[in-house]
Structures are given as structure tokens and as C-alpha cells.
Design a protein around this motif. Sequence first.
Motif, mmCIF file in Angstrom:
data_model
loop_
_atom_site.group_PDB
_atom_site.id
_atom_site.type_symbol
_atom_site.label_atom_id
_atom_site.label_comp_id
_atom_site.label_asym_id
_atom_site.label_seq_id
_atom_site.Cartn_x
_atom_site.Cartn_y
_atom_site.Cartn_z
ATOM 1 N N LEU A 1 27.533 30.388 35.445
ATOM 2 C CA LEU A 1 27.559 31.074 36.748
ATOM 3 C C LEU A 1 26.568 32.242 36.785
ATOM 4 C CD1 LEU A 1 31.447 31.363 37.255
ATOM 5 C CD2 LEU A 1 29.910 29.678 38.315
ATOM 6 N N ALA A 2 26.051 32.605 35.603
ATOM 7 C CA ALA A 2 25.187 33.787 35.514
ATOM 8 C C ALA A 2 23.899 33.612 36.304
ATOM 9 C CB ALA A 2 24.859 34.071 34.052
ATOM 10 N N SER A 3 23.505 34.662 36.995
ATOM 11 C CA SER A 3 22.180 34.711 37.619
ATOM 12 C C SER A 3 21.312 35.567 36.700
ATOM 13 C CB SER A 3 22.289 35.353 39.004
ATOM 14 O OG SER A 3 22.446 36.752 38.857
ATOM 15 N N PRO A 4 20.008 35.637 36.975
ATOM 16 C CA PRO A 4 19.168 36.488 36.120
ATOM 17 C C PRO A 4 19.644 37.941 36.103
ATOM 18 C CG PRO A 4 17.812 35.113 37.547
ATOM 19 C CD PRO A 4 19.223 34.912 37.987
ATOM 20 N N ALA A 5 20.313 38.354 37.164
ATOM 21 C CA ALA A 5 20.740 39.760 37.231
ATOM 22 C C ALA A 5 22.066 40.008 36.513
ATOM 23 C CB ALA A 5 20.859 40.177 38.692
ATOM 24 N N THR A 6 22.743 38.947 36.117
ATOM 25 C CA THR A 6 24.070 39.117 35.505
ATOM 26 C C THR A 6 23.958 39.705 34.100
ATOM 27 O OG1 THR A 6 24.864 37.193 36.709
ATOM 28 C CG2 THR A 6 26.182 37.912 34.823
ATOM 29 N N LYS A 7 24.741 40.732 33.866
ATOM 30 C CA LYS A 7 24.801 41.308 32.523
ATOM 31 C C LYS A 7 25.815 40.491 31.713
ATOM 32 C CE LYS A 7 25.358 45.633 30.120
ATOM 33 N NZ LYS A 7 25.954 46.945 30.081
ATOM 34 N N GLN B 1 27.358 36.034 43.007
ATOM 35 C CA GLN B 1 26.782 36.149 41.672
ATOM 36 C C GLN B 1 27.620 37.127 40.856
ATOM 37 O OE1 GLN B 1 24.261 34.287 41.408
ATOM 38 N NE2 GLN B 1 23.024 34.314 43.268
ATOM 39 N N PRO B 2 27.975 36.739 39.652
ATOM 40 C CA PRO B 2 28.685 37.728 38.834
ATOM 41 C C PRO B 2 27.765 38.876 38.420
ATOM 42 C CG PRO B 2 28.369 35.660 37.608
ATOM 43 C CD PRO B 2 27.804 35.451 38.978
ATOM 44 N N ASP B 3 28.291 40.079 38.470
ATOM 45 C CA ASP B 3 27.544 41.228 37.960
ATOM 46 C C ASP B 3 27.612 41.247 36.440
ATOM 47 O OD1 ASP B 3 27.123 42.272 40.566
ATOM 48 O OD2 ASP B 3 29.201 42.979 40.562
ATOM 49 N N LEU B 4 28.730 40.735 35.939
ATOM 50 C CA LEU B 4 29.017 40.872 34.513
ATOM 51 C C LEU B 4 29.800 39.657 34.037
ATOM 52 C CD1 LEU B 4 29.228 42.760 31.963
ATOM 53 C CD2 LEU B 4 31.374 43.604 32.931
ATOM 54 N N ILE B 5 29.436 39.183 32.852
ATOM 55 C CA ILE B 5 30.252 38.143 32.209
ATOM 56 C C ILE B 5 30.601 38.629 30.805
ATOM 57 C CG2 ILE B 5 30.272 35.806 31.256
ATOM 58 C CD1 ILE B 5 28.572 34.900 33.604
ATOM 59 N N LEU B 6 31.894 38.644 30.515
ATOM 60 C CA LEU B 6 32.361 38.923 29.153
ATOM 61 C C LEU B 6 32.646 37.560 28.538
ATOM 62 C CD1 LEU B 6 34.990 41.712 30.011
ATOM 63 C CD2 LEU B 6 32.547 42.002 29.503
ATOM 64 N N HIS B 7 32.112 37.287 27.367
ATOM 65 C CA HIS B 7 32.287 35.940 26.821
ATOM 66 C C HIS B 7 32.571 35.946 25.324
ATOM 67 C CE1 HIS B 7 28.201 35.704 24.999
ATOM 68 N NE2 HIS B 7 27.883 36.540 25.971
ATOM 69 N N SER B 8 32.907 34.768 24.825
ATOM 70 C CA SER B 8 33.176 34.539 23.395
ATOM 71 C C SER B 8 34.313 35.410 22.870
ATOM 72 C CB SER B 8 31.907 34.777 22.567
ATOM 73 O OG SER B 8 30.830 34.040 23.098
ATOM 74 N N ALA B 9 35.292 35.636 23.713
ATOM 75 C CA ALA B 9 36.444 36.454 23.315
ATOM 76 C C ALA B 9 37.701 35.593 23.271
ATOM 77 C CB ALA B 9 36.634 37.585 24.319
ATOM 78 N N THR B 10 38.767 36.151 22.724
ATOM 79 C CA THR B 10 40.089 35.546 22.865
ATOM 80 C C THR B 10 40.741 36.256 24.044
ATOM 81 O OG1 THR B 10 40.224 35.245 20.490
ATOM 82 C CG2 THR B 10 42.300 35.141 21.714
ATOM 83 N N ILE B 11 40.837 35.550 25.160
ATOM 84 C CA ILE B 11 41.372 36.190 26.363
ATOM 85 C C ILE B 11 42.784 35.666 26.621
ATOM 86 C CG2 ILE B 11 41.047 36.579 28.841
ATOM 87 C CD1 ILE B 11 38.043 36.144 28.425
ATOM 88 N N HIS B 12 43.744 36.577 26.599
ATOM 89 C CA HIS B 12 45.124 36.231 26.966
ATOM 90 C C HIS B 12 45.303 36.697 28.403
ATOM 91 C CE1 HIS B 12 46.046 35.209 22.835
ATOM 92 N NE2 HIS B 12 45.649 36.403 22.425
ATOM 93 N N THR B 13 45.414 35.746 29.317
ATOM 94 C CA THR B 13 45.302 36.077 30.742
ATOM 95 C C THR B 13 46.601 36.546 31.383
ATOM 96 O OG1 THR B 13 45.873 33.846 31.416
ATOM 97 C CG2 THR B 13 43.530 34.302 31.023
ATOM 98 N N VAL B 14 47.777 36.202 30.760
ATOM 99 C CA VAL B 14 49.084 36.420 31.386
ATOM 100 C C VAL B 14 49.193 35.618 32.699
ATOM 101 C CG1 VAL B 14 50.831 38.152 32.049
ATOM 102 C CG2 VAL B 14 49.147 38.737 30.336
#
Length: 552
Positions: free
Chosen positions: A68-74, A26-39
Amino acid sequence: MSTALNRREFLGTLAAFSLFPLEEQQPDLILHSATIHTVDPKQPQAQAIAISGDRILAVGSNDDVLHLASPATKKIDLATNTVFPGFIDAHCHPAEAGLDHLRMVDCDLRSIAAIQSALRERAARTLAEEWVLGFKYDDTKTSDGRALTIADLDAAVPDHPVCIEHRGGHTAYCNSLAFQKASITSKTPDPPGGKIDHDPATGKLSGRVAETAKDSFEKIIPSNFTRDDHREGIKLISKMLARTGITSAHEAFGTPNDLRAYQDARESGDLLFRAYCLIGYRHIEAMLAAGIRTGLGDDWVRVGAMKMIADGSISERTARLSTPYEGRPDDYGIVVMTEEELYTWGRKAHLAGWQIGTHANGDVGIDTTLKVYERLQRESPRKDPRFRLEHCTVVNDSLVARIKSLAAIPTPFSTYVYYHGEKMRYYGQDRLNNMFALRSFLDAGIRATQASDYPPGEFIPMMALQSEVTRTDIKGNVWGPKQKITVEEAIRVGTINGAYASYEENLKGSLEVGKLADLVVLGRDPYKEDPSTLITVPVERTMVGGRWTFEA
Ligand SMILES: [Zn+2]
């Protein structure tokens, strides 16, 4: 947008990362809606990233990752922000800089009078007999148009010994009492590899000492730092680096004390960047005796290369050059360690499986260092030694070809053109087209890094990008435009190439599933920014191993 790895592929990838507990899917954290340049060339762009523990669990579109978020995911909506892998400063001196900031007068001031009053103020609250120490003094950044003299220092502080380090770290300026304590008079000869300056008119001491001549002072300045001070120093510099988006730094001339300080700071929760600790050659025997070699440690504190020094510095104009400095026809700079010395120390480390990093700025210093590396590989070939050329400033086509054929790694100064523009005239435009030569390195397929050398250079990654992309200084002068690179190239240099220089390209340097969650969130996208304002792109947040180390 390409999809994140599906679960089966992901588990396949996972096999390579045995420390990653399978239960924690389970992911602890999801950062979303960003412009992500991954390299990551397989998936250069993304919108969302899922993090579990200290690792990246998924990277992809919002659709791919958010489910992938669970209820506990921030979940954090990064709105219009831009995300990059955390920046890696592949050559700097954080442990020492932290202590300096704790204890010394910051002489990064714009006039001799301002420096004098800062010294006077410090002397007033310094016990009798004790030293007044300064750092980050820069003779080219004061309005006086001349360097500090022994008379300036005597006038400011007559009754304490004073020693002020130049920003470059290779020269120092001392008062009369300090020279007296070091038993140096105007008749004392220069030590091998060093220089005691004299006033050309009077023959008296000028106050300035260079390279090994500094040792006479360093030996007598009591270094009464406690173990706690060392940890405090790391804590202080950690905060300074974190706010600029740096997540890893290569400590460039580390000692056993530094290694301990990094471990102490980590234990107390004060270490906010991953440290790859190069070890000064003077400590190598003890390291070898203890069976330690490059790579020992973990993702936070790791033993790096053995560090040696071939020649002088760029900011203080003591780098060893094949042709003299502009306007100083007899000045070719300084040799610090001879080829034989570099070979003798280098061989010990090389045979014991150590990576080697050698400070080499001038074309002569680089040539000597390459000769040593070439000889070591010829006599005792090792697979993937990743020889490092610290700074590797003044090059030519033949040096670049030799660097390529050794697969060596240059760590050129990233911010010098922008920040130290006033020193560039000592090198001349022709030579500057072959200095901090990222264009030449990248075109040859050499994995050069970003490196501040802080304190000598500024460590701000956004300044590094602007400097490398525009080759323009603060006042708008362009220096060595042939070496310009693109923003995209500069980002790779400052991320994945830094990871490669510490054998950690499979751990960090890009945002990929299974890698460490080290990243920076920027307020604007450098790819869309006018290159001349890159330095103004704000850092919103910095994350190391899934934990925010800085939040604006
Ligand atoms: Zn350095």
C-alpha cells in the motif's frame, strides 16, 4: 495471517468514519515486521499496520500492507518488537497529579527522617507565612513502623503551615500551625463524613485528618495556580504517562479548570494522551445549565461521567466494609455520601443523560451505590447508561450478579496487589479473594477496566499486567490468588474495556481499520514473558493518533 481488508471492503468500513478524508488513501506510515496483537477477535495477530493521518488504514501481514506504500510513505521496520493498542487508564487524576508534581514535596520516601529533611529543604525556600505542601506520603512505606505525627511535622517545619496528603488522597497530616490556621483544636468535633484523629493516650491532635475533615485545610490553602500552571501540569504528567505506553486516561474527578487545562494543553501541543474527563458532582449544576453532558468534546478531550463518592479508600483503610478491618474490631470504615445524597445528585445527572461514576470501595459502599443505580434505572430507564463503579474493590457473588444485571462497569485498582502489598494484611486473605476481583468480573461477563488511580496507585501498565496476572506483591507475597487472570485477559481489560467505559469502543481499544492509531511498541512480548518479570518489559515507543508521544 489473514489479509487486510481489500479496497472495496475498506471503503465500506470507511462510511462509518465520516471524518476520514477519502483523498488521503496513501498511508503516511507503515510499521512492519512486528508481532502485532490487535485485540480484534476477527484478526488477533498481524505483522504490519498502515496509518493515514490519525487513523489506521490497514492491518495485516507484511505482504498485505507493505504494497500500500506510496513513495511518500515512511516505513519503520520494528524488527522483533511487539505492538499492542495503547493502554487506557480508566481512573486516575492526571490534572491534579501534574499540579502536585509542579508544586509539592514528593513524600514518596522511605523514612520519616527523609520526609522531614525534604520538608525542611522546601521550607527554607518558601516565603514566610506560605504553606509547605506535600503529597504521596504513605504511612506503610516508611521504615519507622508508625505514621507521621504532628510532633514530627512541628520539629521539621515549625514556622510554616504544613499539610501532607496521603498517597491515597483521603487523609492528610498537618502541623500545629496548620491546625491553628484551620481553627481546629483537640476539642473540635468530627465533621459529618470526616474524622479528626487524636492521640489515644493524651487526647491531643495526632496531626491526621480524614475525608471531609481535610476540607477545612483545603479551604484555606491558597490555590494560586495560574491558567498556565494548569497547562504545565498537564504537560508534565503527559510525558510521564506516555513513556509507560498510556494513550488515554479517564480523569476521575475533573473540574471546569481541568477541562480548560486539557484544552489549553492540547492547543499548545503538550497533551500526549486522550482525556475522558469525569466531572465532580459539585460542578454538575453549572454543566447542566450550560447544556453540557457526557460525550461532548472530541477524540482528545471529552466530557465523561459525573463523579460521586460513596465511601473511603483502600490504601488508607477507610473503605466502608460490612465486616471490620483485621485486628480493628470496631472499624468498618467511612461513609462519605449517604444513599439519599447519591440519589439526589445522581438523579439530576441521570435525567440529563449523563453517565454516572461513583467511587465505591467497600462492599457496603458498592451495595449503596448499586441501590441508587438500580432505583434510577427503575424510575427512569435509560438505554445503555454504562453506570460506573469507581474502584469497586470488595465484592461478593450477589454484588457481582447485580453489577452484571445493570451492565455496570467496575474500574478496579490494577497495581495495588503488586505495589501496595503491605496494606493487604488489613483486609485478610479471605476478603482478598474477593478484592480487585477481575476473575469474578470477567467470568460474569462484566467489562471491567484497568485503573491506577494515580497518585494513589502506580500507573505503569506493565506493573498492572504483572499484578493482575500473578496477584503477587513486590516481596513475593500472594494476595487473593482466586482473582488471577491471564495476560491476554489483562490486555483486553487495559485496552478495549477502557474504551468501552467511555463509549469509545468503536474509536479505539483495538488495532482495526478506521480506528485511531493509538498504540504501544514493546521490546519483548508479554505473551512469552515469565509473568513474574512482566514489569521489566520495556516500552520502546508510544503513539497517539499517528504521532509518536514517546520514543526510547
Ligand atoms: Zn480516584
